[in-house]
Design a protein around this motif. Sequence first.
Motif, PDB file in Angstrom:
ATOM      1  N   SER A 261     -22.089  -3.086 -12.051  1.00 47.91           N
ATOM      2  CA  SER A 261     -22.366  -3.947 -10.885  1.00 47.91           C
ATOM      3  C   SER A 261     -22.298  -5.413 -11.495  1.00 47.91           C
ATOM      4  O   SER A 261     -23.139  -5.771 -12.215  1.00 47.91           O
ATOM      5  N   ARG A 262     -21.502  -6.131 -10.695  1.00 46.71           N
ATOM      6  CA  ARG A 262     -21.532  -7.741 -11.224  1.00 46.71           C
ATOM      7  C   ARG A 262     -22.651  -8.506 -10.312  1.00 46.71           C
ATOM      8  O   ARG A 262     -23.080  -9.497 -10.777  1.00 46.71           O
ATOM      9  N   LEU A 263     -23.087  -7.722  -9.235  1.00 44.53           N
ATOM     10  CA  LEU A 263     -24.398  -8.148  -8.557  1.00 44.53           C
ATOM     11  C   LEU A 263     -25.561  -8.261  -9.417  1.00 44.53           C
ATOM     12  O   LEU A 263     -26.702  -8.830  -8.726  1.00 44.53           O
ATOM     13  N   LYS A 264     -25.708  -7.624 -10.266  1.00 44.95           N
ATOM     14  CA  LYS A 264     -26.587  -7.678 -11.495  1.00 44.95           C
ATOM     15  C   LYS A 264     -27.025  -9.009 -12.007  1.00 44.95           C
ATOM     16  O   LYS A 264     -28.103  -9.368 -12.090  1.00 44.95           O
ATOM     17  N   TYR A 265     -25.933  -9.780 -11.920  1.00 39.92           N
ATOM     18  CA  TYR A 265     -26.225 -11.340 -12.560  1.00 39.92           C
ATOM     19  C   TYR A 265     -26.115 -12.182 -11.246  1.00 39.92           C
ATOM     20  O   TYR A 265     -26.026 -13.673 -11.494  1.00 39.92           O
ATOM     21  N   GLY A 266     -26.472 -11.696 -10.215  1.00 43.11           N
ATOM     22  CA  GLY A 266     -26.638 -13.044  -9.015  1.00 43.11           C
ATOM     23  C   GLY A 266     -27.976 -13.775  -9.181  1.00 43.11           C
ATOM     24  O   GLY A 266     -28.666 -13.724 -10.094  1.00 43.11           O
ATOM     25  N   ASP A 267     -28.424 -14.425  -8.236  1.00 43.81           N
ATOM     26  CA  ASP A 267     -29.400 -15.352  -8.219  1.00 43.81           C
ATOM     27  C   ASP A 267     -30.790 -14.608  -8.160  1.00 43.81           C
ATOM     28  O   ASP A 267     -30.665 -13.445  -7.524  1.00 43.81           O
ATOM     29  N   PRO A 268     -31.833 -15.302  -8.631  1.00 43.01           N
ATOM     30  CA  PRO A 268     -33.339 -14.522  -8.538  1.00 43.01           C
ATOM     31  C   PRO A 268     -33.705 -14.339  -7.259  1.00 43.01           C
ATOM     32  O   PRO A 268     -33.523 -15.264  -6.318  1.00 43.01           O
ATOM     33  N   ASN A 269     -34.147 -13.307  -7.065  1.00 38.80           N
ATOM     34  CA  ASN A 269     -34.707 -13.087  -5.796  1.00 38.80           C
ATOM     35  C   ASN A 269     -36.201 -13.850  -5.512  1.00 38.80           C
ATOM     36  O   ASN A 269     -37.167 -13.872  -6.461  1.00 38.80           O
ATOM     37  N   GLU A 270     -36.398 -14.768  -4.360  1.00 37.53           N
ATOM     38  CA  GLU A 270     -37.444 -15.504  -4.274  1.00 37.53           C
ATOM     39  C   GLU A 270     -38.480 -14.695  -4.320  1.00 37.53           C
ATOM     40  O   GLU A 270     -39.688 -15.309  -4.323  1.00 37.53           O
ATOM     41  N   VAL A 271     -38.812 -13.396  -3.523  1.00 40.36           N
ATOM     42  CA  VAL A 271     -39.722 -12.697  -3.251  1.00 40.36           C
ATOM     43  C   VAL A 271     -40.341 -11.818  -4.510  1.00 40.36           C
ATOM     44  O   VAL A 271     -41.710 -12.133  -4.866  1.00 40.36           O
ATOM     45  N   THR A 272     -39.345 -11.181  -5.309  1.00 40.97           N
ATOM     46  CA  THR A 272     -39.839 -10.538  -6.493  1.00 40.97           C
ATOM     47  C   THR A 272     -39.821 -11.222  -7.758  1.00 40.97           C
ATOM     48  O   THR A 272     -40.263 -10.897  -8.590  1.00 40.97           O
ATOM     49  N   GLY A 273     -38.912 -12.163  -7.746  1.00 40.60           N
ATOM     50  CA  GLY A 273     -38.654 -12.862  -8.932  1.00 40.60           C
ATOM     51  C   GLY A 273     -37.532 -12.203 -10.101  1.00 40.60           C
ATOM     52  O   GLY A 273     -37.280 -12.924 -10.804  1.00 40.60           O
ATOM     53  N   ARG A 274     -37.163 -11.122  -9.548  1.00 44.41           N
ATOM     54  CA  ARG A 274     -36.019 -10.517 -10.194  1.00 44.41           C
ATOM     55  C   ARG A 274     -34.727 -10.956 -10.176  1.00 44.41           C
ATOM     56  O   ARG A 274     -34.276 -11.283  -9.205  1.00 44.41           O
ATOM     57  N   ILE A 275     -34.043 -10.997 -11.088  1.00 41.26           N
ATOM     58  CA  ILE A 275     -32.442 -11.508 -11.157  1.00 41.26           C
ATOM     59  C   ILE A 275     -31.565 -10.613 -10.802  1.00 41.26           C
ATOM     60  O   ILE A 275     -31.699  -9.720 -11.190  1.00 41.26           O
ATOM     61  N   GLY A 276     -30.716 -10.823  -9.734  1.00 41.24           N
ATOM     62  CA  GLY A 276     -29.722  -9.998  -9.457  1.00 41.24           C
ATOM     63  C   GLY A 276     -30.321  -8.894  -8.251  1.00 41.24           C
ATOM     64  O   GLY A 276     -31.239  -8.993  -8.020  1.00 41.24           O
ATOM     65  N   VAL A 277     -29.082  -8.188  -7.928  1.00 38.58           N
ATOM     66  CA  VAL A 277     -29.027  -7.397  -7.028  1.00 38.58           C
ATOM     67  C   VAL A 277     -29.442  -6.172  -7.538  1.00 38.58           C
ATOM     68  O   VAL A 277     -28.876  -5.486  -8.222  1.00 38.58           O
ATOM     69  N   TYR A 278     -30.511  -5.353  -6.935  1.00 38.02           N
ATOM     70  CA  TYR A 278     -30.886  -3.894  -7.305  1.00 38.02           C
ATOM     71  C   TYR A 278     -30.048  -2.841  -6.242  1.00 38.02           C
ATOM     72  O   TYR A 278     -29.811  -3.271  -5.343  1.00 38.02           O
ATOM     73  N   GLU A 279     -30.071  -1.855  -6.848  1.00 36.68           N
ATOM     74  CA  GLU A 279     -29.456  -0.606  -6.111  1.00 36.68           C
ATOM     75  C   GLU A 279     -30.405  -0.180  -5.105  1.00 36.68           C
ATOM     76  O   GLU A 279     -31.368  -0.258  -5.012  1.00 36.68           O
ATOM     77  N   MET A 280     -29.992   0.963  -4.184  1.00 28.80           N
ATOM     78  CA  MET A 280     -30.575   1.335  -3.163  1.00 28.80           C
ATOM     79  C   MET A 280     -31.971   2.316  -3.515  1.00 28.80           C
ATOM     80  O   MET A 280     -31.896   2.710  -4.885  1.00 28.80           O
ATOM     81  N   GLY A 281     -33.139   1.863  -2.959  1.00 27.46           N
ATOM     82  CA  GLY A 281     -34.357   2.669  -3.157  1.00 27.46           C
ATOM     83  C   GLY A 281     -34.200   3.914  -2.606  1.00 27.46           C
ATOM     84  O   GLY A 281     -33.056   4.629  -2.656  1.00 27.46           O
ATOM     85  N   ARG A 282     -35.415   4.254  -2.091  1.00 23.67           N
ATOM     86  CA  ARG A 282     -35.326   5.810  -1.426  1.00 23.67           C
ATOM     87  C   ARG A 282     -34.495   5.709  -0.048  1.00 23.67           C
ATOM     88  O   ARG A 282     -34.611   5.067   0.685  1.00 23.67           O
ATOM     89  N   THR A 283     -33.629   6.681  -0.226  1.00 28.40           N
ATOM     90  CA  THR A 283     -32.885   6.993   0.851  1.00 28.40           C
ATOM     91  C   THR A 283     -32.693   8.589   1.486  1.00 28.40           C
ATOM     92  O   THR A 283     -32.992   9.425   0.578  1.00 28.40           O
ATOM     93  N   ILE A 284     -32.827   8.967   2.711  1.00 28.29           N
ATOM     94  CA  ILE A 284     -32.844  10.183   3.060  1.00 28.29           C
ATOM     95  C   ILE A 284     -31.714  10.482   4.254  1.00 28.29           C
ATOM     96  O   ILE A 284     -31.681   9.448   5.042  1.00 28.29           O
ATOM     97  N   GLY A 285     -31.053  11.246   3.944  1.00 27.24           N
ATOM     98  CA  GLY A 285     -29.587  11.420   5.057  1.00 27.24           C
ATOM     99  C   GLY A 285     -29.908  12.970   5.560  1.00 27.24           C
ATOM    100  O   GLY A 285     -30.518  13.817   4.922  1.00 27.24           O
ATOM    101  N   PHE A 286     -29.447  12.858   6.810  1.00 23.75           N
ATOM    102  CA  PHE A 286     -29.336  14.163   7.488  1.00 23.75           C
ATOM    103  C   PHE A 286     -28.182  14.698   8.038  1.00 23.75           C
ATOM    104  O   PHE A 286     -27.183  13.708   8.464  1.00 23.75           O
ATOM    105  N   LYS A 287     -27.786  15.816   7.746  1.00 30.73           N
ATOM    106  CA  LYS A 287     -26.473  16.300   8.248  1.00 30.73           C
ATOM    107  C   LYS A 287     -26.439  17.590   9.214  1.00 30.73           C
ATOM    108  O   LYS A 287     -27.213  18.325   8.628  1.00 30.73           O
ATOM    109  N   ILE A 288     -25.767  17.693  10.391  1.00 32.52           N
ATOM    110  CA  ILE A 288     -25.707  18.895  11.178  1.00 32.52           C
ATOM    111  C   ILE A 288     -24.499  19.312  11.440  1.00 32.52           C
ATOM    112  O   ILE A 288     -23.634  18.177  11.916  1.00 32.52           O
TER     113      ILE A 288
END
Length: 296
Positions: A261-288
């Motif tokens: 991901s090129r988003l890994k090299y984005g600007d620092p997150n002002e809340v967490t201080g981490r550099i770049g965009v991280y991938e999705m956290g916990r996700t839950i999907g339903f299918k019927i």
Amino acid sequence: TKSYLQRITVRIGTTYVLTKAFYGKINFSRTFRAPNSAESGRNGIHDGTPFYEIVDPNLKPESSLQIDSTLGVNTKDISAELTLFDNNINNYIFPVKLESVFRGDSIRTDVAAASDGPTFKYISGDAVLSGGELTLNIHPQKAAWFHFDNTLSLLRTIQKRQPDSTKYLPYTPLNKLFSGVEFIAKKMGGLFSNSYLRIDLENYFKQDKIYDKFGDETVTPGYTLLNIGLGTDIISKDRTLFSINIYARNIADVAYQNNMSRLKYGDPNEVTGRIGVYEMGRTIGFKINVPIDFKK
């Protein structure tokens, strides 16, 4: 620039049955790929990234020769495959960061309606992509309620005739080990059928084989994701009324980044201080799924 023929691939292969359980495969493929407009005909900010990219209209087409071979076994209780490949690519096209005259990143500040960002330019070189995949699936016939699946994937990408700082190609996927166990119940009372519970582990290894001449890439730490899925068919009078499936990924809510991901090299997150965009956290999907049979 115009390109009417973007890609062409020719493949030839054969499969040989060694015994009732063992088999082998071998394939040869030849591929031609012309540079696309993003690589040879359009300067500007790369969509969705902070990078300004400079194209090269003189890039030559990529051409590759790949050999891959497979040895496999398939029995009532287990199935396994080992696949190895070697892909030699001439004129492999990829972007590299430009250095400014002051020994730092070359920053474009003259682009309207775009934030300042590092400048990259597309170049090409001869490369070798090699690796393999090993799969092992255990499904004992005497315990049909149990499945155990494993896949190990390894990839090595090398640019020929280069020093250590430019030896490895950028944006190479992480090596990974996938393991999953599944418990299956064909019948549960008179209401449930084909019920299952699945637990998967995705283990990604650290990527430290990077293109780092001008800080193009940074080392990507390894990480492990825990996933859980379950589902069942709801039946009545031996007829499936509907099926329900639930799958939860990254149960432990691990913070991780994708090396591709090129988003890994984005600007620092002002809340967490981490550099770049991280991938999705916990996700839950339903299918019927509701089967519809107009004949009944």
